[in-house]
Design a protein around this motif. Sequence first.
Motif, mmCIF file in Angstrom:
data_model
loop_
_atom_site.group_PDB
_atom_site.id
_atom_site.type_symbol
_atom_site.label_atom_id
_atom_site.label_comp_id
_atom_site.label_asym_id
_atom_site.label_seq_id
_atom_site.Cartn_x
_atom_site.Cartn_y
_atom_site.Cartn_z
ATOM 1 N N THR A 1 -19.209 53.854 -90.006
ATOM 2 C CA THR A 1 -17.935 54.155 -89.342
ATOM 3 C C THR A 1 -18.169 54.809 -87.984
ATOM 4 O O THR A 1 -17.519 54.454 -86.993
ATOM 5 C CB THR A 1 -17.093 55.083 -90.230
ATOM 6 O OG1 THR A 1 -16.752 54.376 -91.429
ATOM 7 C CG2 THR A 1 -15.824 55.523 -89.535
ATOM 8 N N ASP B 1 -13.102 48.443 -89.861
ATOM 9 C CA ASP B 1 -13.783 49.458 -90.661
ATOM 10 C C ASP B 1 -13.272 49.422 -92.092
ATOM 11 O O ASP B 1 -12.225 49.978 -92.398
ATOM 12 C CB ASP B 1 -13.584 50.849 -90.058
ATOM 13 C CG ASP B 1 -14.406 51.902 -90.787
ATOM 14 O OD1 ASP B 1 -15.268 51.524 -91.612
ATOM 15 O OD2 ASP B 1 -14.195 53.097 -90.534
ATOM 16 N N GLU B 2 -14.009 48.787 -92.942
ATOM 17 C CA GLU B 2 -13.636 48.632 -94.355
ATOM 18 C C GLU B 2 -12.146 48.330 -94.510
ATOM 19 O O GLU B 2 -11.412 49.090 -95.139
ATOM 20 C CB GLU B 2 -13.998 49.900 -95.131
ATOM 21 C CG GLU B 2 -15.487 50.184 -95.073
ATOM 22 C CD GLU B 2 -15.914 51.196 -96.115
ATOM 23 O OE1 GLU B 2 -15.265 51.255 -97.176
ATOM 24 O OE2 GLU B 2 -16.905 51.903 -95.872
HETATM 25 MG MG LIG Z 1 -17.015 54.509 -93.247
#
Ligand SMILES: [Mg+2]
Lengths: 221, 278
Positions: B60, B190-191
């Motif tokens: 991240t 991000d995810e």
């Molecule tokens: Mg992350």
Amino acid sequence: MVWKWDFTFNEVIPRLLEVIEVTINATLGAFAFAVMVGLVLALLRRSDRKWISWPTYGFIEFIRLTPPLVQLFFIFFVFPHLFGLTLSPMVAGILGLGIHYSTYLSEVYRAGIESVPKGQWEAATALNFSPLQKWKSVILPQAIRPILPVMGNYLIVLFKETPLLSAIGLMELVGMAKGIGAETFRYTEPFTIVGILFLILSYSASLLVKRMELKLDLNRR
Amino acid sequence: MTDTQEKRFTAYDIDGKEPIVKYRKISKSFGDNEVLKEIDFDLYPGERVAIIGPSGSGKTTMARLLMTLETPTAGTIEVDGRHLWHKEVNGKLVPADEKHLHEVRGDIGMVFQHFNLFPHMTIMRNLTEAPVKVLGLPKKEAEERAKEMLEKVGMSEKAKDYPASLSGGQQQRVAIARALVMRPKVMLFDEPTSALDPETVGEVLNVIKDIAKQGDMSMMLITHEMSFAREVADRVCFFDEGKIQEQGPPSEIFTNPETERLREFLKGFNVNGNGESQ
Ligand SMILES: [Mg+2]
Ligand SMILES: Nc1ncnc2c1ncn2[C@@H]1O[C@H](COP(=O)(O)OP(=O)(O)OP(=O)(O)O)[C@@H](O)[C@H]1O
């Protein structure tokens, strides 16, 4: 002392109603001032630059922790000597109460701003909003919604503080009641009616705030 | 760089292309915690890179540095030939100011784990606010763009609704559309599905796959969905302890992991030879 109805209806009520507008104008004027300056103070207080945020903090604390009556006297009696600036009781009153309440509202704004989740700032950055656009489009609309009821309550508190302005010679409700009393030596009717008028106005305003609160709660769901 | 190295590096055809994003010796610490350690990383125009790795490995942070949500402790990032975090003044690099960041950041878009839609705006307004205010598009044109994107993510019907009335998967599709209307050259995910109910993961992954197929945008996909990474990515980067431990085309990474760490990591996902998670 016996309550005199004819005195109440023919003298007290008409003369009080004549100046109720003064009280309302002072309230709304001071509140509008406080709403704007409060936001400016809240933003300055958040500044990364210490030479901006610290003096702002100092100013807010100083105003918050000294009596509004002293501030009113200062503006009304000292400003003319200090700046050669003579203000009417109404203008001095709006300025004095407005500044005082702007420091309270700046704290309210601060709470509202802090309640906006970090992700909102980040999404705004990711969309490349400029700092000003971020505040206008994303942060303030979300910060202000939840604090509207608190601001409404401050409006009511401010309204109840307007009798202070009689001390700098503004002919508002309490000043007029005092005047009637001095002329007629009857204080019961004027002050009872003043109390009732304040009650009616505060109570209806508080109902409006309650309704706003309910509506905001419903919308959040 | 020789031909054989390129093959190992990415399945994407980078012949004659210059990277659009260059991380050089990028380090990031939070206090004593060094999260990224002198990372070198290139992303090519149109290339899709999946970033995988254990929790806390710095994935991240890697994306947030590019989105300017985090400031690097050391190193440089270039975007399309311009420094992101620095300005050149008389041949020297000095830290960038907000104005400079604003200019370069326009090339980057990001989709967050928790969507971060603006709750006080309708879906339509979520999509048009930035094009109007930031890009200066006329409202009409912004709405045209928004409609087109909502169509693409299958959310046209919800244009007048508020985010709170949508499911997680729907919100994420809108968030993807909101990033796309800005037409970034590089998109960071991000995810994007890890906050979603299992039933809605598929619809979001499909939308991303569709976008990836169009192939003109570079994509950095941080994900724990290995089969998705395998299907979409030209390259997979395996992060661990703040470093890229291993990278290569998905066929290599998932079938012939070189490092012990990656082998261990992939075991946790039960990935078979086809990269299917089970
Ligand atoms: Mg992350
Ligand atoms: N703002 C912050 N302040 C302090 N530490 C942070 C901050 N952001 C991240 N970290 C730390 O940096 C490390 C890497 O975080 P990062 O979010 O980049 O990992 P990740 O690979 O994305 O993990 P995950 O798979 O759990 O999302 C973690 O140890 C985390 O605790």
